[in-house]
Design an enzyme around this catalytic site. Sequence first.
Site, short mmCIF file in Angstrom:
data_model
loop_
_atom_site.label_atom_id
_atom_site.label_comp_id
_atom_site.label_asym_id
_atom_site.label_seq_id
_atom_site.Cartn_x
_atom_site.Cartn_y
_atom_site.Cartn_z
N ALA A 166 -1.15 -3.99 11.79
CA ALA A 166 -1.11 -2.53 11.90
C ALA A 166 -1.94 -2.12 13.12
O ALA A 166 -2.98 -2.74 13.41
CB ALA A 166 -1.66 -1.89 10.64
N GLY A 204 4.19 -2.80 3.66
CA GLY A 204 3.85 -1.46 4.13
C GLY A 204 4.57 -0.43 3.28
O GLY A 204 4.91 -0.68 2.12
N GLU A 224 2.15 7.66 -4.43
CA GLU A 224 0.87 6.95 -4.35
C GLU A 224 -0.22 7.91 -3.90
O GLU A 224 -0.02 8.65 -2.94
CB GLU A 224 0.96 5.88 -3.26
CG GLU A 224 1.64 4.63 -3.65
CD GLU A 224 1.62 3.65 -2.49
OE1 GLU A 224 2.24 3.94 -1.46
OE2 GLU A 224 0.99 2.59 -2.63
N ASN A 231 -4.33 -1.79 5.04
CA ASN A 231 -5.26 -1.62 3.91
C ASN A 231 -5.99 -2.90 3.51
O ASN A 231 -7.14 -2.85 3.09
CB ASN A 231 -4.58 -0.94 2.72
CG ASN A 231 -3.41 -1.70 2.17
OD1 ASN A 231 -2.84 -2.56 2.84
ND2 ASN A 231 -3.05 -1.41 0.94
N CYS A 261 -2.10 -1.01 -2.77
CA CYS A 261 -0.73 -0.78 -3.27
C CYS A 261 -0.66 -1.00 -4.77
O CYS A 261 0.26 -0.50 -5.41
CB CYS A 261 0.23 -1.71 -2.55
SG CYS A 261 -0.31 -3.42 -2.64
P1 NAP Z 1 3.33 1.51 7.23
O1 NAP Z 1 3.10 2.75 7.94
O2 NAP Z 1 4.66 1.24 6.64
O3 NAP Z 1 2.92 0.34 8.25
C1 NAP Z 1 2.96 -1.02 7.90
C2 NAP Z 1 3.24 -1.86 9.12
O4 NAP Z 1 4.55 -1.56 9.59
C3 NAP Z 1 2.30 -1.58 10.29
O5 NAP Z 1 2.07 -2.79 10.97
C4 NAP Z 1 3.12 -0.64 11.15
O6 NAP Z 1 2.76 -0.67 12.51
C5 NAP Z 1 4.50 -1.23 10.96
N1 NAP Z 1 5.60 -0.33 11.28
C6 NAP Z 1 5.63 1.02 11.32
N2 NAP Z 1 6.84 1.45 11.69
C7 NAP Z 1 7.61 0.36 11.89
C8 NAP Z 1 8.96 0.15 12.28
N3 NAP Z 1 9.79 1.16 12.55
N4 NAP Z 1 9.41 -1.12 12.40
C9 NAP Z 1 8.60 -2.15 12.15
N5 NAP Z 1 7.31 -2.02 11.77
C10 NAP Z 1 6.83 -0.78 11.62
O7 NAP Z 1 2.34 1.29 6.00
P2 NAP Z 1 0.77 1.45 5.99
O8 NAP Z 1 0.49 2.91 6.03
O9 NAP Z 1 0.15 0.54 6.98
O10 NAP Z 1 0.42 0.86 4.55
C11 NAP Z 1 0.38 1.62 3.40
C12 NAP Z 1 1.60 1.37 2.56
O11 NAP Z 1 1.78 -0.03 2.37
C13 NAP Z 1 1.47 1.94 1.17
O12 NAP Z 1 2.69 2.50 0.79
C14 NAP Z 1 1.18 0.72 0.31
O13 NAP Z 1 1.56 0.82 -1.04
C15 NAP Z 1 1.99 -0.31 1.01
N6 NAP Z 1 1.48 -1.62 0.67
C16 NAP Z 1 2.23 -2.44 -0.09
C17 NAP Z 1 1.74 -3.67 -0.45
C18 NAP Z 1 2.54 -4.62 -1.29
O14 NAP Z 1 2.14 -5.77 -1.37
N7 NAP Z 1 3.63 -4.21 -1.90
C19 NAP Z 1 0.48 -4.06 -0.02
C20 NAP Z 1 -0.27 -3.18 0.76
C21 NAP Z 1 0.25 -1.96 1.12
P3 NAP Z 1 1.83 0.47 13.17
O15 NAP Z 1 0.54 0.40 12.44
O16 NAP Z 1 1.74 0.04 14.59
O17 NAP Z 1 2.54 1.77 12.97
#
Ligand code: NAP
Length: 475
Positions: free
Chosen positions: A173, A224, A377, A148, A280
Amino acid sequence: MKKYNVYLNGEWLEGEQQIQVLNPATGEVFAEVASVGRDAAKKAIDDAHEAFDQWKILTAKERGNYLKAIASALESRADEMAEIITMENGKPLTQAKGEVAMTVDHLLWFAEEGRRAYGRVVPQQMDGKRHMVIKQPVGVVGAIAPWNFPLVLAIRKVAPALVAGCPVLLKPASATPLSACLFAECVEEAGVPKGVFQVVVGNASEIGNEMLENPLCRKISFTGSTEVGRKLIAGAARTCTELSLELGGNAPLIVFEDADFEQALEGIMIAKFRNNGQSCIAANRIYIQRPVFEKYKDALVERISSLKVGEGLEDAVEIGPLVDEQALSQVLEMIDEAVRGGAIVLAGGKRLGDQGAFLAPTLLIDVPDGALCRQEEIFAPAAVLYPFDNEEEVIRAANDTEFGLAAYVFTTDLNRAFRVSEALEAGTVGVNDPAPSTSNCPFGGFKQSGWGRELGREGIEAYQETKHISLGGVF
Ligand code: NAP
């Protein structure tokens, strides 16, 4: 079509497979990036460990100078980087430019803050002893970033880890790997020694498992979803790998009747609709005090209905597409579920066009208790308004969530500003401020929104071990 290799141990390699990168505004593939598997991730960790010895003995000032050189390389390519972010993520170009500017600021902030990572001398409790507490780099870091804010959220990890003396493997990502590749070009241009910064694009669980299970990878910093965060916690339970986690949010935004109307209205628009609503810290639950509810509702219908939606590279676009079709289907299902329970759609609520994942900016009221968009969310340009009567009631409702990343309060009553911001269970509270994140202050979550903090002084501490050295026989 643009093609990028992966940056490993100072070289650009072809990798094992290719990942196709889609422009979410058109649904078309516009670039390909080489990807690697677990063996390459293992080699990258070995190479990073090898680079650690020389990197950690540099002074913080020397490492900071590398960060400044990266910042300068990035600044000189800011427009190119912003375009890439818009094309891979969909956000409007002006916001992508803002993301690049904030990244430069993070690099410059940490370049200086690294020099202030002090230890301390502690007065002894026994004769003949002296005590020192020193800070040392934790070792090789695996940084896992979301799509994002593909650049700034990655560099929030990379910059403090590097300046603390840790080599970093960045796993972007899969939807948005290009900004990480361009960033690696800036790192290369800055002359950072090989192995100190590498990019591992590829299968997330393979790379994540290698980071978890390889004893040379001492820390994982992840941003994430809470779901993936839980998987990392489960994996780390076996290996005790240290984790920093920035997870999901469900931010409340509270508008009291004494708030400045224009300021609060603008605040809602920014806190909810920035980054196509895919932030987020986006305002997910907007609470408006009953006497002014109708006034805000009417003004928001007008503002939201007139938002310019389109491809992020077009002039004056305020809302781009969602990251992909799946994200669009999920939010449409959330809206439908709320409507089936009695919610009223005052704006949007439907897909726009048939090319690209566009949601018409949406406003909902009368969303029932238990509806998905109240608990989870929304991650889309869709705002939900709830009326409330008093402070006590709204604080209870705002805190009634498993998340605790950010919260917002709009009021002109100073006593209330303190009372409410202290009562809210969130790592960041914006009082009359819809964009509270800044390089110099900590950012992170209470409850299931995460572990640890990024940015600020705390941002470096996440990559340091604390060591006590006790000297005996000193008389
Ligand atoms: P996501 O699906 O959890 O993916 C985040 C990262 O983790 C990506 O690089 C993804 O790789 C990787 N990943 C997926 N499965 C994994 C595993 N089993 N082991 C290690 N890494 C893995 O999240 P997203 O959809 O990209 O982001 C949206 C979420 O992030 C929302 O819930 C948002 O609130 C949260 N977020 C939080 C913050 C904060 O600062 N707290 C900031 C921004 C976003 P791939 O893309 O290759 O699957």
